[in-house]
Design a protein around this motif. Structure first.
Motif: not given
Length: 352
Positions: A132-135, A153-158
């Protein structure tokens, strides 16, 4: 020995159940009692019954397949991480009567375009998304389509709500620093990638936070960055660290493949691991146990995580729950022989 059946009608008659109940049980519908689903599945297995996919789709509205997009990069279809991941995912799905579709992405083709084709063709009931990319436009598309998916995986946008399973790389990298610090290391190197992947961001943040907690101004961190799939650039970045006038006494790599490259280049330069240089990786891929002297790393339980992601996705497909399913797994340290006390003085390059 049970009589072999070739049609759904025959299987239903053998079980004294309605065709609809048997069809829904084989499709994993949550409305069918678990004991009934298990009974039907076992009877189908013993009778050698294989559902007709086209007929099942007409009855249930489901294909019985889960899709995953697989980019092709160079001669190797998958790397060590993806090899373990796909194996675990397949195991998790097939145990519930669901099959995995791998949709290849040719070089120069976008992952989103292939993913869109998988979704809009109706070939899959859900999707698994990795790295997963940051966006990440893939997750935005899937959520917009209200298509069942689970991300590894996770995004930066919680604030972006979705289903995910991830390993706590931030904690692992903090633990790696604390271990090296306690062994006397004050000059560290980090080998990382250029791509804006969330796991890169989280692991590097975990390392930075651990350094900050010590409050020791003598700690120094040198960072070597290269595009993930550019081996030449990767080796040049590693050698800049190894051949610097003031070389780090320990290097932490973002994942095992980078750590193994560090060990290879260090050995080629005449350094002895861990006497002259400590190296720590992340993932615990199979090769990490066999590369001399044995890579100290963190076990991300790749195969087990993939199995659980498959099971999570089937739950999402089955009940359509609005509440996102999430799970954060703590990786465990695998202490091998590539780390040790900080050397009292740097060994000259080329001298063993």
């Amino acid at each position: 020995m049970p009589t072999r059946v070739t049609t759904l009608k025959e299987l239903a008659a053998q079980l004294d159940l309605s065709i609809t109940t048997v069809s829904r049980a084989l499709a994993g519908h949550q409305q069918i009692a678990l004991k009934t689903r298990e009974r039907v599945t076992e009877a189908a297995r013993q009778a050698g019954y294989v559902p007709n996919t086209a007929a099942r789709t007409l009855v249930s509205g489901r294909s019985g397949f889960v899709g995953m997009v697989l980019p092709i990069r160079g001669a190797n279809l998958v790397d060590s991480f993806l090899g373990e991941f796909v194996t675990g995912l397949g195991e998790g799905l097939v145990s519930h009567g669901t099959d995995l579709i791998l949709a290849a992405v040719a070089q120069g083709q976008s992952e989103l375009s292939v993913l869109r084709h998988v979704v809009e063709s109706g070939r899959a009931d859900g999707a698994v998304v990795t790295r997963i990319a940051e966006v990440d436009e893939r997750l935005a598309y899937l959520r917009q389509r209200n298509f069942p998916f689970v991300a590894h995986g996770r995004l930066l946008d919680t604030d972006f709500s979705y289903n995910w399973l991830d390993t706590d790389g931030a904690h692992a990298f903090g633990e790696a620093f604390d271990m090296l610090y306690d062994l006397g290391h004050r000059h560290l190197g980090l080998v990382t990638i250029a791509e804006p992947m969330t796991f890169r961001h989280l692991r590097q943040d975990g390392l930075a936070a651990a350094i900050a907690r010590r409050g020791d101004p003598s700690v120094r961190l040198d960072v070597a960055t290269a595009p993930r799939f550019d081996r030449g650039a990767r080796l040049r970045a590693i050698n800049r660290l190894l051949h610097a006038d003031e070389r780090p006494t320990a290097i932490v790599a973002l994942f095992d493949e980078l750590a193994l490259s560090v060990m290879e280049e260090a050995t080629r330069a005449g350094l002895t691991i861990p006497r002259d240089l400590s190296v720590i990786g992340f993932d615990n891929i199979a090769a990490s146990a066999y590369a001399p002297p044995g890579l100290t790393t963190f076990d991300a339980s790749i195969r087990q995580c993939a199995r659980e992601i498959g099971e999570m996705l089937l739950t999402v497909i089955g009940d359509g729950s609005a509440a996102p399913l999430t799970r954060l797994i703590r990786p465990t340290l695998v202490s091998r022989a590539s780390h040790g006390p900080a050397p009292t003085g740097p060994a000259p390059i080329g001298k063993n």
